[in-house]
Motif scaffolding. Structure first.
Motif, short mmCIF file in Angstrom:
data_model
loop_
_atom_site.label_atom_id
_atom_site.label_comp_id
_atom_site.label_asym_id
_atom_site.label_seq_id
_atom_site.Cartn_x
_atom_site.Cartn_y
_atom_site.Cartn_z
N TYR A 1 -8.46 1.73 8.77
CA TYR A 1 -9.83 1.26 8.96
C TYR A 1 -10.27 0.51 7.71
CZ TYR A 1 -14.91 1.26 9.35
OH TYR A 1 -16.22 0.87 9.38
N ALA A 2 -10.57 -0.77 7.89
CA ALA A 2 -11.04 -1.61 6.79
C ALA A 2 -12.38 -2.20 7.21
CB ALA A 2 -10.04 -2.70 6.49
N PRO A 3 -13.48 -1.67 6.67
CA PRO A 3 -14.81 -2.13 7.10
C PRO A 3 -14.97 -3.64 6.97
CG PRO A 3 -14.99 -0.20 5.69
CD PRO A 3 -13.55 -0.63 5.63
N GLY A 4 -15.45 -4.26 8.05
CA GLY A 4 -15.69 -5.70 8.04
C GLY A 4 -14.49 -6.53 8.46
N TRP A 5 -13.32 -5.90 8.59
CA TRP A 5 -12.11 -6.63 8.94
C TRP A 5 -11.74 -6.37 10.40
CZ3 TRP A 5 -9.15 -9.79 5.67
CH2 TRP A 5 -9.58 -9.83 4.34
N ARG A 6 -11.19 -7.37 11.03
CA ARG A 6 -10.73 -7.25 12.41
C ARG A 6 -9.21 -7.24 12.42
NH1 ARG A 6 -12.34 -11.27 17.48
NH2 ARG A 6 -11.20 -10.12 19.10
N LEU A 7 -8.64 -6.25 13.08
CA LEU A 7 -7.19 -6.11 13.17
C LEU A 7 -6.74 -6.48 14.58
CD1 LEU A 7 -4.51 -5.03 11.85
CD2 LEU A 7 -5.09 -2.81 12.85
N GLU A 8 -5.85 -7.46 14.68
CA GLU A 8 -5.35 -7.91 15.98
C GLU A 8 -3.84 -7.90 15.98
OE1 GLU A 8 -8.30 -11.11 17.84
OE2 GLU A 8 -7.60 -11.72 15.84
N PRO B 1 0.80 -1.23 0.00
CA PRO B 1 0.00 0.00 0.00
C PRO B 1 0.83 1.27 0.00
CG PRO B 1 -0.03 -1.01 2.17
CD PRO B 1 0.70 -1.96 1.27
N GLY B 2 2.14 1.19 0.24
CA GLY B 2 2.99 2.37 0.15
C GLY B 2 3.28 2.99 1.50
N SER B 3 4.12 4.02 1.47
CA SER B 3 4.58 4.68 2.69
C SER B 3 3.92 6.02 2.92
CB SER B 3 6.10 4.87 2.62
OG SER B 3 6.44 5.71 1.53
N ARG B 4 3.02 6.44 2.03
CA ARG B 4 2.29 7.70 2.20
C ARG B 4 0.86 7.40 2.66
NH1 ARG B 4 6.90 8.47 -0.07
NH2 ARG B 4 7.62 10.59 -0.53
N SER B 5 0.09 8.46 2.89
CA SER B 5 -1.26 8.27 3.42
C SER B 5 -2.20 7.60 2.42
CB SER B 5 -1.84 9.61 3.87
OG SER B 5 -1.86 10.54 2.80
N ASP B 6 -1.77 7.45 1.16
CA ASP B 6 -2.53 6.64 0.21
C ASP B 6 -2.85 5.26 0.78
OD1 ASP B 6 -0.47 8.37 -1.04
OD2 ASP B 6 -1.44 7.85 -2.92
N ALA B 7 -1.95 4.76 1.62
CA ALA B 7 -2.08 3.40 2.13
C ALA B 7 -3.40 3.18 2.85
CB ALA B 7 -0.92 3.08 3.07
N TYR B 8 -3.89 4.21 3.54
CA TYR B 8 -5.15 4.06 4.28
C TYR B 8 -6.35 3.95 3.34
CZ TYR B 8 -2.19 5.60 8.15
OH TYR B 8 -1.18 5.71 9.08
N GLN B 9 -6.23 4.47 2.11
CA GLN B 9 -7.29 4.31 1.11
C GLN B 9 -7.15 2.97 0.38
OE1 GLN B 9 -7.16 7.40 -1.92
NE2 GLN B 9 -5.74 8.57 -0.67
N SER B 10 -5.91 2.64 0.02
CA SER B 10 -5.71 1.54 -0.91
C SER B 10 -5.75 0.17 -0.24
CB SER B 10 -4.38 1.71 -1.66
OG SER B 10 -3.29 1.73 -0.79
N LEU B 11 -5.26 0.05 0.99
CA LEU B 11 -5.23 -1.28 1.61
C LEU B 11 -6.64 -1.88 1.77
CD1 LEU B 11 -3.65 -3.61 2.73
CD2 LEU B 11 -3.61 -2.48 4.96
N PRO B 12 -7.67 -1.12 2.20
CA PRO B 12 -9.00 -1.73 2.26
C PRO B 12 -9.46 -2.29 0.91
CG PRO B 12 -8.97 0.30 3.52
CD PRO B 12 -7.66 0.24 2.80
#
Length: 391
Positions: A240-247, A200-211
Motif C-alpha cells: 500500500y503506497a498512499p496516492g499511488w495506483r498499482l496496475e 526494498p528487500g525480500s522481507r516484510s520491511d519492503a512494505y514499509q520501505s517501498l512507499p
C-alpha cells in the motif's frame, strides 16, 4: 546422477545455494534442496527438487533479533515446521553422497546432525569487514567453529575470513570468492537504462520501505534515471503506497506491474528480471541484504535507510555499511534525505567511482560458484564418493 543435499536458511542463501547447485548439476550431480526459511523459490525456478515445508514465518528468518519476533514465529507454528524440516533433511540424506550447507550456524547444526557426511559449508553471512569489535563478540561463534572443524570444506565469503578461521583451528577454510555475484537471473527488460533501482528487500520491511522510496522518486524528476523496482517475490496484495495506483501488466516476469502517481511519476515494478535491473542500474535505493551486496559488487552505488525491521534495522544497516564502505550511503528514513543521497551520487562521478571501487573490493570477482562446486567435486572424487549410497 549422484545426489547432493543442499540446506540453506534465508532468501539470499537460497539464491546462493541455487547458484552452487546449478554448477554441481553441470558436474553430474542431482540436487535435493531443503530451505529452512521461506519458500525456496530460487531452487524451484532452477528446476531442483525442493523438500520440506515451504512457509514464511512472521520474522522472515530473524526470530532471534527480538522477543516479539521470536514469539510471533512460535505462535505461527515454528516448532512443527522445524520438525518437518528436520525430517525432510534426514530423508534426503539417505540417498545423498554429501551435504552442502549455505548459511549460518543454525543451518550448519541441521546439516551436521541430520545431513549426510561429508559436510561442506558456504558461510555467506558472517563477515570480518562487517564485524563490530566489541566485548566478547566474534564473527564466527565458538559453536560454529566447532562444527566447522567437522566439515571437509569451509568457504568463507572474503579472504579475511579464511585467515581468521585458519588462525583459530579451522585449517580447511578456503576462500574461493563470493558466489553472491553469480546468483543473478532473469529476463530482459523493455524500459531503457540507466535505472534508478529500488531494492526494498525480500522481507516484510519492503512494505514499509517501498512507499518511502516512491516518494523519493517523485522528488527526483528530471534526473534522467528510469525508476525500476526489483520485487523479490513477496505477495503484492499487502503493498500500500498512499496516492499511488498499482496496475498489473498481465506478465508473470519482467515488468509485472506499473505504479503511477497523479503528478505523472511512473515506476516499473519488475519480477524475475533482477539481472537486467542490476546491470542497467545507475544508482540504487536499498533496504535489502543480499541484493544490495550484489549491486555493490557490480559497481552500483547504494543509498540505504533503516526500517523498523525485521531485517533492515539500524543495527543491520550499520553492519552493512561496515561491509560495503563507500559503496553504501546511509541516510535518515525520509523521502527528502533519500532523494538528496541519490542526487549526491548521480551528480558526482568521483563519488560513484569510489563506490564502485569499495563495492568490488568488498565482494570480489564473479565465478566463485563454479570454483566452489569444482572444489567439492574434487573432494568427493578423492574420497571415492562417485556413486549414490545404498539405501
Amino acid at each position: 546422477m549422484k545426489p547432493v543435499l543442499v540446506v540453506s536458511n534465508g532468501h539470499g542463501e537460497d539464491l546462493i545455494g541455487a547458484a552452487l547447485a546449478q554448477e554441481l548439476r553441470a558436474l553430474g550431480y542431482a540436487i535435493q534442496a531443503v530451505p529452512l526459511v521461506g519458500r525456496g523459490q530460487p531452487y524451484e525456478k532452477a528446476g531442483f527438487c525442493v523438500r520440506g515445508p515451504r512457509r514464511e514465518m512472521p520474522s522472515g528468518g530473524f526470530a532471534l533479533q527480538s522477543p516479539k519476533a521470536f514469539w510471533a514465529d512460535l505462535r505461527a507454528g515454528w516448532v512443527s515446521m522445524s520438525l518437518a524440516h528436520y525430517r525432510a533433511v534426514r530423508e534426503a540424506a539417505r540417498e545423498a553422497v554429501a551435504t552442502l550447507v549455505v548459511g549460518d550456524v543454525y543451518a550448519l547444526l541441521v546439516g551436521h546432525f541430520m545431513g549426510r557426511p561429508p559436510l561442506f559449508l558456504m558461510q555467506c553471512r558472517s563477515s570480518l569487514r562487517a564485524w563490530e569489535r566489541r566485548g566478547w563478540s566474534r564473527p564466527y561463534s565458538a559453536l560454529e567453529r566447532f562444527l566447522m572443524r567437522r566439515a571437509v570444506g569451509v568457504y568463507p565469503r572474503e579472504p579475511e575470513g579464511e585467515q581468521w578461521l585458519k588462525a583459530r583451528g579451522v585449517p580447511q577454510a578456503c576462500y574461493l570468492g563470493n558466489p553472491m555475484l553469480d546468483a543473478l537471473e532473469g529476463v530482459p527488460l523493455e524500459p531503457a537504462p540507466p535505472y534508478l533501482l529500488l531494492l526494498p528487500g525480500s522481507r516484510s520491511d519492503a512494505y514499509q520501505s517501498l512507499p518511502r522510496m516512491l516518494e523519493a522518486v517523485r522528488l527526483l524528476g528530471g534526473l534522467g534515471l528510469t525508476p525500476v523496482v526489483a520485487w523479490a517475490g513477496l505477495p503484492i496484495e499487502p503493498l500500500y503506497a498512499p496516492g499511488w495506483r498499482l496496475e498489473t501488466t498481465g506478465l508473470a516476469e519482467g515488468v509485472t506491474h506499473c505504479l503511477s502517481h497523479p503528478d505523472g511519476t511512473a515506476v516499473y515494478l519488475t519480477q524475475g528480471a533482477f539481472k537486467a535491473t542490476l546491470l542497467g542500474a545507475g544508482v540504487a535505493i536499498s533496504t535489502s541484504g543480499t541484493a544490495a551486496e550484489q549491486a555493490a559488487g557490480y559497481g552500483v552505488p547504494l543509498v540505504g535507510f533503516p526500517t523498523l525491521g525485521p531485517q533492515y534495522t539500524q543495527a543491520f544497516a550499520e553492519q552493512q555499511k561496515r561491509l560495503l564502505g563507500e559503496a553504501l550511503m546511509l541516510v535518515p528514513p525520509h523521502p527528502e534525505a533519500i532523494a538528496q543521497g541519490v542526487r549526491r551520487f548521480w551528480d558526482s562521478p568521483e563519488l560513484r567511482a569510489q563506490a564502485r571501487r569499495a563495492g568490488r573490493a568488498a565482494m570480489g570477482e564473479p565465478g566463485a560458484a563454479r570454483r566452489i562446486a569444482q572444489k567439492i567435486h574434487q573432494e568427493l572424487q578423492a574420497r571415492g564418493l562417485e556413486q549414490s549410497p545404498s539405501r
